[in-house]
Design an enzyme around this catalytic site. Structure first.
Site, PDB file in Angstrom:
ATOM      1  N   ARG A   1       6.967  68.085 -24.573  1.00 40.45           N
ATOM      2  CA  ARG A   1       7.080  67.582 -23.194  1.00 40.45           C
ATOM      3  C   ARG A   1       5.742  67.712 -22.465  1.00 40.45           C
ATOM      4  O   ARG A   1       5.394  66.844 -21.666  1.00 40.45           O
ATOM      5  CB  ARG A   1       8.185  68.340 -22.440  1.00 40.45           C
ATOM      6  CG  ARG A   1       9.581  67.906 -22.894  1.00 40.45           C
ATOM      7  CD  ARG A   1      10.640  68.893 -22.444  1.00 40.45           C
ATOM      8  NE  ARG A   1      10.833  68.915 -21.013  1.00 40.45           N
ATOM      9  CZ  ARG A   1      11.376  69.942 -20.361  1.00 40.45           C
ATOM     10  NH1 ARG A   1      11.752  71.033 -21.006  1.00 40.45           N
ATOM     11  NH2 ARG A   1      11.524  69.885 -19.061  1.00 40.45           N
TER      12      ARG A   1
ATOM     13  N   ARG B   1      18.586  75.116 -21.230  1.00 32.19           N
ATOM     14  CA  ARG B   1      18.580  73.663 -21.427  1.00 32.19           C
ATOM     15  C   ARG B   1      18.074  73.377 -22.835  1.00 32.19           C
ATOM     16  O   ARG B   1      17.114  74.008 -23.268  1.00 32.19           O
ATOM     17  CB  ARG B   1      17.625  73.018 -20.420  1.00 32.19           C
ATOM     18  CG  ARG B   1      18.310  72.330 -19.273  1.00 32.19           C
ATOM     19  CD  ARG B   1      17.345  71.897 -18.216  1.00 32.19           C
ATOM     20  NE  ARG B   1      16.383  70.888 -18.643  1.00 32.19           N
ATOM     21  CZ  ARG B   1      15.586  70.215 -17.802  1.00 32.19           C
ATOM     22  NH1 ARG B   1      15.655  70.463 -16.504  1.00 32.19           N
ATOM     23  NH2 ARG B   1      14.735  69.323 -18.241  1.00 32.19           N
TER      24      ARG B   1
ATOM     25  N   LYS C   1       9.488  71.173  -9.450  1.00 27.76           N
ATOM     26  CA  LYS C   1       9.800  69.952  -8.690  1.00 27.76           C
ATOM     27  C   LYS C   1      11.266  69.929  -8.249  1.00 27.76           C
ATOM     28  O   LYS C   1      11.562  69.600  -7.103  1.00 27.76           O
ATOM     29  CB  LYS C   1       9.520  68.693  -9.542  1.00 27.76           C
ATOM     30  CG  LYS C   1       8.091  68.568 -10.026  1.00 27.76           C
ATOM     31  CD  LYS C   1       7.843  67.237 -10.719  1.00 27.76           C
ATOM     32  CE  LYS C   1       8.642  67.025 -11.994  1.00 27.76           C
ATOM     33  NZ  LYS C   1       8.294  67.934 -13.108  1.00 27.76           N
TER      34      LYS C   1
ATOM     35  N   ARG D   1       7.150  58.468 -14.135  1.00 24.28           N
ATOM     36  CA  ARG D   1       6.507  59.290 -15.162  1.00 24.28           C
ATOM     37  C   ARG D   1       5.526  58.469 -15.993  1.00 24.28           C
ATOM     38  O   ARG D   1       4.897  59.009 -16.887  1.00 24.28           O
ATOM     39  CB  ARG D   1       7.568  59.882 -16.084  1.00 24.28           C
ATOM     40  CG  ARG D   1       7.984  61.306 -15.735  1.00 24.28           C
ATOM     41  CD  ARG D   1       9.056  61.713 -16.729  1.00 24.28           C
ATOM     42  NE  ARG D   1       9.185  63.109 -16.957  1.00 24.28           N
ATOM     43  CZ  ARG D   1      10.085  63.909 -16.390  1.00 24.28           C
ATOM     44  NH1 ARG D   1      10.898  63.461 -15.481  1.00 24.28           N
ATOM     45  NH2 ARG D   1      10.165  65.177 -16.732  1.00 24.28           N
TER      46      ARG D   1
ATOM     47  N   ARG E   1      14.049  79.818 -17.881  1.00 28.69           N
ATOM     48  CA  ARG E   1      15.017  79.034 -17.095  1.00 28.69           C
ATOM     49  C   ARG E   1      16.399  79.075 -17.750  1.00 28.69           C
ATOM     50  O   ARG E   1      16.530  78.961 -18.956  1.00 28.69           O
ATOM     51  CB  ARG E   1      14.543  77.578 -16.992  1.00 28.69           C
ATOM     52  CG  ARG E   1      15.564  76.677 -16.293  1.00 28.69           C
ATOM     53  CD  ARG E   1      14.958  75.449 -15.703  1.00 28.69           C
ATOM     54  NE  ARG E   1      14.466  74.515 -16.692  1.00 28.69           N
ATOM     55  CZ  ARG E   1      13.777  73.403 -16.377  1.00 28.69           C
ATOM     56  NH1 ARG E   1      13.505  73.134 -15.107  1.00 28.69           N
ATOM     57  NH2 ARG E   1      13.361  72.587 -17.314  1.00 28.69           N
TER      58      ARG E   1
HETATM   59  P1  AMP Z   1      13.359  66.576 -16.008  1.00 29.74           P
HETATM   60  O1  AMP Z   1      14.644  67.205 -15.635  1.00 29.74           O
HETATM   61  O2  AMP Z   1      12.720  65.809 -14.888  1.00 29.74           O
HETATM   62  O3  AMP Z   1      12.410  67.533 -16.679  1.00 29.74           O
HETATM   63  O4  AMP Z   1      13.705  65.458 -17.110  1.00 29.74           O
HETATM   64  C1  AMP Z   1      14.271  65.826 -18.361  1.00 29.74           C
HETATM   65  C2  AMP Z   1      14.041  64.714 -19.375  1.00 29.74           C
HETATM   66  O5  AMP Z   1      14.661  63.501 -18.930  1.00 29.74           O
HETATM   67  C3  AMP Z   1      12.579  64.327 -19.591  1.00 29.74           C
HETATM   68  O6  AMP Z   1      11.926  65.186 -20.513  1.00 29.74           O
HETATM   69  C4  AMP Z   1      12.732  62.899 -20.123  1.00 29.74           C
HETATM   70  O7  AMP Z   1      13.157  62.898 -21.466  1.00 29.74           O
HETATM   71  C5  AMP Z   1      13.882  62.366 -19.273  1.00 29.74           C
HETATM   72  N1  AMP Z   1      13.371  61.734 -18.031  1.00 29.74           N
HETATM   73  C6  AMP Z   1      13.552  62.172 -16.750  1.00 29.74           C
HETATM   74  N2  AMP Z   1      12.917  61.362 -15.881  1.00 29.74           N
HETATM   75  C7  AMP Z   1      12.324  60.391 -16.611  1.00 29.74           C
HETATM   76  C8  AMP Z   1      11.493  59.277 -16.299  1.00 29.74           C
HETATM   77  N3  AMP Z   1      11.130  58.994 -15.034  1.00 29.74           N
HETATM   78  N4  AMP Z   1      11.053  58.499 -17.327  1.00 29.74           N
HETATM   79  C9  AMP Z   1      11.405  58.767 -18.594  1.00 29.74           C
HETATM   80  N5  AMP Z   1      12.157  59.809 -18.957  1.00 29.74           N
HETATM   81  C10 AMP Z   1      12.620  60.620 -17.988  1.00 29.74           C
END
Ligand code: AMP
Length: 215
Positions: free
Chosen positions: A172, A161, A16, A89, A128
């Site tokens: 996750r 990360r 994404k 989410r 990654r």
């Molecule tokens: P991402 O980079 O999109 O994979 O986000 C990394 C982490 O940030 C996720 O595993 C969540 O812990 C938190 N996070 C990101 N976006 C959201 C969201 N819309 N709602 C809740 N937690 C989020």
């Protein structure tokens, strides 16, 4: 395609972020990535960052109120099209997004779902790497840096990360299935879902999404 309002839906590691960046660079859509905003807050050590870190490093979601406020603030500053990466989410976030868009007089054109098998997700996330300095993102299999584990842009050694460690990745994926996957039907029922097979070269996936959106 300018002025589009898009959501990117899909499991962690489905690409994404990579696609959101392409859409921003090529079509001028404003990329709003909640994950990026939260990681930035963690680096800066703000209150938001402290709260976010606790959830992120366990592979759990950050509370709805917190992320909804971040997205509202970002959308208010956006005059044209937007692309939401990693938001909504949960169903609650999606409902609140509807209200925000209505208030701001913006529309949502499509929710793009990235379909990727679980084995592929785990493989991608363990490969990654990110640059801790300029935040460029690499993949040791599909997009390796020119010099081993060194950032092409700023020469800094790359890192993984924290939430890409295998135990956290498993959590996750579970959280995605439980909280986020219901959004697929939520948007399908409204005729907004566009499903793409997100495997292969990022360029191919980008062109595929564009083609699917034109239909
Ligand atoms: P991402 O980079 O999109 O994979 O986000 C990394 C982490 O940030 C996720 O595993 C969540 O812990 C938190 N996070 C990101 N976006 C959201 C969201 N819309 N709602 C809740 N937690 C989020």
């Amino acid at each position: 395609m300018e002025g589009l309002g898009l959501i990117l839906l899909g499991p962690p590691g489905s690409g994404k972020g990579t696609q959101a960046e392409l859409f921003e660079n090529r079509l001028g859509l404003k990329k709003i990535s909640t994950g990026d905003i939260l990681r930035d807050a963690i680096r800066k050590g703000t209150e938001l960052g402290k709260l976010a870190k606790e959830h992120i490093n366990r592979g759990e979601l950050v509370p709805d109120d917190v992320v909804v406020a971040l997205v509202e603030e970002a959308l208010k500053k956006t005059s044209d099209g937007y692309i939401l990466d990693g938001f909504p989410r949960t169903i609650e976030q999606a409902k609140r997004l509807d209200r925000i868009l209505e208030k701001l007089g913006k529309k949502l054109d499509a929710a793009v779902l990235f379909a990727v098998p679980d084995e592929e997700i785990i493989k991608r996330l363990s490969a990654r790497r990110v640059c801790p300095k300029c935040h460029a993102v690499y993949n040791m299999v599909t997009k390796p840096p020119k010099r081993d584990e060194i950032c092409d842009i700023c020469g800094t050694p790359l890192v993984m990360r924290d939430d890409d460690k295998p135990e956290t990745v498993r959590r996750r994926i579970e959280v995605y299935r439980r909280d986020t996957e219901p959004l697929v039907d939520f948007y399908r029922n409204r005729g907004l879902l566009v499903e793409v097979k997100a495997v292969g070269d990022p360029e191919e996936v980008f062109n595929f999404i564009i083609g699917a959106l034109k239909k």
